[in-house]
Design a protein around this motif. Sequence first.
Motif, PDB file in Angstrom:
ATOM      1  N   ASN A 247      -3.227   5.841   4.075  1.00  0.00           N
ATOM      2  CA  ASN A 247      -1.763   5.891   4.142  1.00  0.00           C
ATOM      3  C   ASN A 247      -1.341   7.296   4.552  1.00  0.00           C
ATOM      4  O   ASN A 247      -1.300   8.214   3.730  1.00  0.00           O
ATOM      5  CB  ASN A 247      -1.183   5.515   2.785  1.00  0.00           C
ATOM      6  CG  ASN A 247      -1.701   4.176   2.294  1.00  0.00           C
ATOM      7  OD1 ASN A 247      -1.520   3.160   2.946  1.00  0.00           O
ATOM      8  ND2 ASN A 247      -2.383   4.178   1.156  1.00  0.00           N
TER       9      ASN A 247
ATOM     10  N   VAL B 217       0.872  -1.184   0.000  1.00  0.00           N
ATOM     11  CA  VAL B 217       0.000   0.000   0.000  1.00  0.00           C
ATOM     12  C   VAL B 217       0.906   1.230   0.000  1.00  0.00           C
ATOM     13  O   VAL B 217       2.097   1.120  -0.234  1.00  0.00           O
ATOM     14  CB  VAL B 217      -0.965  -0.002   1.214  1.00  0.00           C
ATOM     15  CG1 VAL B 217      -1.962  -1.154   1.109  1.00  0.00           C
ATOM     16  CG2 VAL B 217      -0.221  -0.065   2.530  1.00  0.00           C
ATOM     17  N   GLY B 218       0.334   2.404   0.289  1.00  0.00           N
ATOM     18  CA  GLY B 218       1.125   3.618   0.368  1.00  0.00           C
ATOM     19  C   GLY B 218       1.981   3.647   1.622  1.00  0.00           C
ATOM     20  O   GLY B 218       2.072   2.673   2.374  1.00  0.00           O
TER      21      GLY B 218
ATOM     22  N   SER C  19      -5.526   3.587  -0.476  1.00  0.00           N
ATOM     23  CA  SER C  19      -5.400   2.408  -1.336  1.00  0.00           C
ATOM     24  C   SER C  19      -6.748   1.711  -1.371  1.00  0.00           C
ATOM     25  O   SER C  19      -7.350   1.449  -0.327  1.00  0.00           O
ATOM     26  CB  SER C  19      -4.336   1.451  -0.794  1.00  0.00           C
ATOM     27  OG  SER C  19      -3.059   2.061  -0.818  1.00  0.00           O
TER      28      SER C  19
ATOM     29  N   LEU D 105      -5.311  -4.757  -5.928  1.00  0.00           N
ATOM     30  CA  LEU D 105      -5.262  -3.292  -5.889  1.00  0.00           C
ATOM     31  C   LEU D 105      -6.010  -2.717  -7.084  1.00  0.00           C
ATOM     32  O   LEU D 105      -5.749  -3.088  -8.226  1.00  0.00           O
ATOM     33  CB  LEU D 105      -3.817  -2.792  -5.896  1.00  0.00           C
ATOM     34  CG  LEU D 105      -3.643  -1.276  -5.834  1.00  0.00           C
ATOM     35  CD1 LEU D 105      -4.119  -0.732  -4.479  1.00  0.00           C
ATOM     36  CD2 LEU D 105      -2.190  -0.887  -6.071  1.00  0.00           C
TER      37      LEU D 105
ATOM     38  N   ASN E 209      -4.596   3.687  -6.098  1.00  0.00           N
ATOM     39  CA  ASN E 209      -4.092   4.519  -5.016  1.00  0.00           C
ATOM     40  C   ASN E 209      -4.553   5.928  -5.359  1.00  0.00           C
ATOM     41  O   ASN E 209      -4.198   6.452  -6.420  1.00  0.00           O
ATOM     42  CB  ASN E 209      -2.565   4.461  -4.909  1.00  0.00           C
ATOM     43  CG  ASN E 209      -2.095   3.217  -4.192  1.00  0.00           C
ATOM     44  OD1 ASN E 209      -2.568   2.909  -3.105  1.00  0.00           O
ATOM     45  ND2 ASN E 209      -1.182   2.491  -4.809  1.00  0.00           N
TER      46      ASN E 209
ATOM     47  N   LYS F 142     -10.816   5.232 -11.306  1.00  0.00           N
ATOM     48  CA  LYS F 142      -9.865   5.953 -10.465  1.00  0.00           C
ATOM     49  C   LYS F 142      -9.949   7.464 -10.640  1.00  0.00           C
ATOM     50  O   LYS F 142      -9.971   8.209  -9.666  1.00  0.00           O
ATOM     51  CB  LYS F 142      -8.434   5.477 -10.742  1.00  0.00           C
ATOM     52  CG  LYS F 142      -7.406   6.227  -9.932  1.00  0.00           C
ATOM     53  CD  LYS F 142      -5.985   5.794 -10.225  1.00  0.00           C
ATOM     54  CE  LYS F 142      -5.007   6.649  -9.435  1.00  0.00           C
ATOM     55  NZ  LYS F 142      -3.621   6.264  -9.692  1.00  0.00           N
TER      56      LYS F 142
ATOM     57  N   THR G 230      -2.574   9.196   0.730  1.00  0.00           N
ATOM     58  CA  THR G 230      -3.334   8.427  -0.251  1.00  0.00           C
ATOM     59  C   THR G 230      -4.278   7.443   0.427  1.00  0.00           C
ATOM     60  O   THR G 230      -4.135   7.115   1.602  1.00  0.00           O
ATOM     61  CB  THR G 230      -2.403   7.629  -1.186  1.00  0.00           C
ATOM     62  OG1 THR G 230      -1.608   6.733  -0.410  1.00  0.00           O
ATOM     63  CG2 THR G 230      -1.524   8.542  -2.022  1.00  0.00           C
TER      64      THR G 230
ATOM     65  N   PHE H 298      -8.926  -1.614  -2.738  1.00  0.00           N
ATOM     66  CA  PHE H 298      -8.762  -2.991  -3.172  1.00  0.00           C
ATOM     67  C   PHE H 298     -10.096  -3.629  -3.525  1.00  0.00           C
ATOM     68  O   PHE H 298     -11.101  -3.356  -2.889  1.00  0.00           O
ATOM     69  CB  PHE H 298      -8.130  -3.834  -2.051  1.00  0.00           C
ATOM     70  CG  PHE H 298      -6.695  -3.522  -1.803  1.00  0.00           C
ATOM     71  CD1 PHE H 298      -5.696  -4.186  -2.501  1.00  0.00           C
ATOM     72  CD2 PHE H 298      -6.337  -2.555  -0.880  1.00  0.00           C
ATOM     73  CE1 PHE H 298      -4.366  -3.888  -2.283  1.00  0.00           C
ATOM     74  CE2 PHE H 298      -5.003  -2.253  -0.659  1.00  0.00           C
ATOM     75  CZ  PHE H 298      -4.014  -2.923  -1.354  1.00  0.00           C
TER      76      PHE H 298
END
Length: 195
Positions: free
Chosen positions: A126, A106-107, A133, A145, A148, A187, A131, A135
Amino acid sequence: EDQDAVRILSIDAGQQVGQIAVGSRPSSVIATSASTGIVTNGTSGDIMFLDVAGRRVTATLKVGKDPRAVAMHPSRMFAYVALGGDNAVAIVDLQGTPRVVGTVAVGKNPVAVAFSADGTRAVVANVSSNTLSVFDSSNAAAPRLVANVAVGAQPTAVAFGLPSPDSVYVGNLGANYLTVVDVGRPKAQMVQGVI
């Protein structure tokens, strides 16, 4: 956190009714049933399984560096542990004897984790990379993933909520707002705004 114990509080009585000695620097605890729980211990790098009624630790599992938060998948068969020192999440199989079955990157410095009500999405805040993350956790043993996503300064808390099952609210320690994210969107369209 400085006393290496989990305190047991009675809501009805409005007071502490006991405590359980745990590992070094506990930072997160969840209930796994009406009488059991899991606590993360940052310095000792483990999680402990608790028998609340018996006021005791029933098992200890090494998970990685600086476990900061834990969340249980709605299937109740897996838990995800945010590992602040590893920039990863440990996947713990809760069926039978608990064991780590994998990790996912992750971040930087993950500190919070949450699942959607149906278990198809997991999110991780994170704090050092600002960020979230995201999933696909449909297969809880092997999350994939999705993205992010940049959120506010120092995200430290995450929660799924309304108006849709894909709505996530991210608490940003370094800002005076929540970031609203829709994890069901592509995203580039996930961040919906701030409140």
